[in-house]
Design a protein around this motif. Structure first.
Motif, PDB file in Angstrom:
ATOM      1  N   THR A  83       0.884  -1.114  -0.117  1.00  0.00           N
ATOM      2  CA  THR A  83       0.017  -0.099   0.060  1.00  0.00           C
ATOM      3  C   THR A  83       0.874   1.131   0.087  1.00  0.00           C
ATOM      4  OG1 THR A  83      -0.138   0.408   2.190  1.00  0.00           O
ATOM      5  CG2 THR A  83      -1.743  -1.200   1.443  1.00  0.00           C
ATOM      6  N   ASP A  86       1.922   1.942   3.488  1.00  0.00           N
ATOM      7  CA  ASP A  86       2.996   0.999   4.029  1.00  0.00           C
ATOM      8  C   ASP A  86       4.286   1.340   3.391  1.00  0.00           C
ATOM      9  OD1 ASP A  86       1.109  -0.211   5.722  1.00  0.00           O
ATOM     10  OD2 ASP A  86       1.221  -1.899   4.356  1.00  0.00           O
ATOM     11  N   ARG A 148      -2.983   5.267  -8.037  1.00  0.00           N
ATOM     12  CA  ARG A 148      -3.093   4.790  -6.541  1.00  0.00           C
ATOM     13  C   ARG A 148      -3.472   5.997  -5.831  1.00  0.00           C
ATOM     14  NH1 ARG A 148      -0.667  -0.211  -4.118  1.00  0.00           N
ATOM     15  NH2 ARG A 148       1.537   0.960  -4.055  1.00  0.00           N
ATOM     16  N   THR A 188      -1.056   8.243   6.922  1.00  0.00           N
ATOM     17  CA  THR A 188      -2.420   7.960   6.752  1.00  0.00           C
ATOM     18  C   THR A 188      -3.247   8.964   6.566  1.00  0.00           C
ATOM     19  OG1 THR A 188      -3.058   7.124   8.680  1.00  0.00           O
ATOM     20  CG2 THR A 188      -2.273   5.397   7.120  1.00  0.00           C
TER      21      THR A 188
END
Length: 200
Positions: A83, A86, A148, A188
């Motif tokens: 991700t 990550d 993404r 995040t």
């Protein structure tokens, strides 16, 4: 202190000694005497290899910055895998490891060192932060190209938020570096909008 000790690869041994002093005692304790004492050699050894102490420090910073290139390359190569959060979390933990974080205040408080670094490399005045910024910006651009993150994501602002936020998290060495969970939360939070708005 012995004066006749021969150092194999003296430059690297002096760099390693300086790193130990920096990590153990902080930037304020990094002097030519502290470095040569730590390396177990005469003070003259340092001056045989470098014109002065600021020249030594500039080479130290550039040497340690070059070691971060491997992590920067790995971040670019991770685009499209795992991700985004990550990948960035892992990269920030490495890019703001103990040595880079210890070097930043050294650069900040030594005017002559900053001047030499500016002459030696693009963005050299704050070379460690510049390197982290370049790596993260390129990675985010790659991920935007892959869809993404949102196509209209402001890469520059995201990069500054991630680098600045990570620097603040890691700069306080007491009681120790932030946990991976804390870094992941920062990432995040910064990315929340652009990840949510990416094409389905």
């Amino acid at each position: 202190m012995p004066t006749g000790v021969h150092l194999r690869d003296a430059r690297q041994q002096l760099f390693d000694a300086a790193e130990r002093v920096l990590l153990r005692d902080g930037a304020h304790a990094l002097t030519s005497r502290a470095v040569t004492d730590e390396a177990g050699c005469a003070k003259g050894v340092l001056h045989r290899h470098f014109s002065d102490f600021d020249a030594f420090l500039a080479e130290l910073v550039l040497d340690r910055a070059a070691q971060l290139e491997t992590r920067a390359s790995a971040l670019r190569e991770s685009a499209g895998t795992a991700t985004v959060a990550d990948n960035l979390t892992s990269a920030l933990v490495t890019l703001f490891g103990p040595v880079p974080v210890a070097i930043i205040p050294l650069i900040t408080f030594r005017d002559e060192l900053r001047a030499r670094l500016r002459r030696a490399a693009p963005g050299g005045g704050i070379t460690i932060l510049a390197q982290a910024t370049t790596a993260i910006s390129a990675y985010l651009a790659d991920e935007r190209g892959r869809g993404r993150i949102a196509a209209d994501a402001d890469i520059e602002s995201l990069t500054l938020s991630l680098v600045g936020g990570a620097h603040l998290l890691f700069a306080d060495r007491d009681p120790g570096p932030p946990t991976t969970t804390t870094v992941h939360k920062l990432v995040t939070t910064v990315l929340a909008d652009v990840v949510q708005r990416r094409p389905c």
